[in-house]
Design a protein around this motif. Structure first.
Motif, short mmCIF file in Angstrom:
data_model
loop_
_atom_site.label_atom_id
_atom_site.label_comp_id
_atom_site.label_asym_id
_atom_site.label_seq_id
_atom_site.Cartn_x
_atom_site.Cartn_y
_atom_site.Cartn_z
N MET A 212 1.19 -1.14 -0.20
CA MET A 212 -0.08 0.17 -0.21
C MET A 212 0.93 1.40 0.00
O MET A 212 2.69 1.41 0.19
CB MET A 212 -0.95 0.08 1.40
N MET A 213 0.28 1.86 -0.76
CA MET A 213 0.87 3.36 -0.87
C MET A 213 0.02 4.37 -0.61
O MET A 213 -0.77 4.42 -0.50
CB MET A 213 1.94 3.45 -2.29
N VAL A 214 0.51 6.38 0.34
CA VAL A 214 -0.40 6.79 0.55
C VAL A 214 0.13 7.69 -0.14
O VAL A 214 1.05 8.22 0.58
CB VAL A 214 -1.37 7.10 1.51
N VAL A 215 -0.28 9.20 -1.07
CA VAL A 215 0.72 10.09 -1.15
C VAL A 215 -0.22 11.36 -0.93
O VAL A 215 -1.63 11.44 -1.39
CB VAL A 215 1.04 9.96 -2.82
N ARG A 216 0.00 12.18 -0.18
CA ARG A 216 -1.08 13.19 0.01
C ARG A 216 -0.73 14.34 -0.03
O ARG A 216 0.74 14.78 -0.34
CB ARG A 216 -1.29 13.34 1.54
#
Length: 218
Positions: A212-216
């Motif tokens: 999983m990856m989260v980019v904000r």
């Protein structure tokens, strides 16, 4: 990468010693950020082989092409190596400021949380994995982000993971869980999703790589 415009967090847990999930980053001189996120068919060394090939293509070629041309280039290259039924499902996300461009070759949806109205967008683009067809007509999605909007990329490992009773975690649960924690930092979002997945699995065997990856946008 540490960039002034984005916060990024990633989690990967392979199902076997050699995994078939893959993520990578390429930063241009203008701080355009390319994110490669993929899942090779199979497990173990065969999957590792195609991940290695894809890593070389991504790091050496992605920034030189527009996204759809890069997909065509990679699919042709992988097919001509004649790896049999080894393919690479792949999403490429290009972030330029607050503009987002992405295409997908057989990967799960990308989820975008809109902070202004607490809504979730499911960005799902159908496409054959790279290496399956030389000239597949991939599609490109374009959108814009506002400060505080996070993107969630994931392989199918978590949504398709079964618990001890044989029930899948499922994509709807991923979307709901992401919505519940989307206002937190990327690292906290990842930790919350990992914790929920581990609670779901309990004593069940992990069947596939979970990434999983989260980019904000800051």
């Amino acid at each position: 990468p540490h960039l002034p415009a984005y916060d990024i967090a990633v989690f990967m847990k392979t199902a076997t010693e050699v995994g078939g999930d893959y993520y990578d980053f390429s930063v241009g001189t203008d701080e355009t950020l390319d994110i490669g996120f993929g899942d090779a068919t199979g497990h173990g060394m065969q999957a590792g082989t195609i991940v290695t090939l894809m890593k070389g293509l991504f790091l050496s070629e992605a920034s030189r092409y527009d996204i759809l041309a890069f997909f065509g280039h990679c699919s042709k290259a992988l097919k001509e190596i004649r790896l049999g039924r080894l393919y690479m499902a792949f999403t490429l996300v290009r972030l330029r400021g607050k503009s987002v461009y992405l295409s997908s070759a057989g990967m799960p949806p990308v989820y975008l949380f809109r902070k202004k109205d607490s809504s979730i967008e499911e960005i799902f683009l159908k496409g054959m994995p790279l290496g399956a067809m030389k000239n597949f007509p991939y599609s490109l999605h374009e959108t814009a982000l506002e400060s505080g909007d996070p993107l969630l990329l994931l392989s199918d490992g978590l949504p398709e993971q079964k618990n001890s009773t044989g029930e899948m975690f499922d994509y709807a649960r991923v979307q709901s869980s992401f919505s519940d924690v989307a206002l937190r930092t990327p690292d906290e979002i990842i930790k919350a999703l990992v914790s929920e997945g581990e609670t779901w699995m309990k004593d069940a065997v992990q069947e596939d790589d979970i990434t999983m990856m989260v980019v904000r946008v800051k």
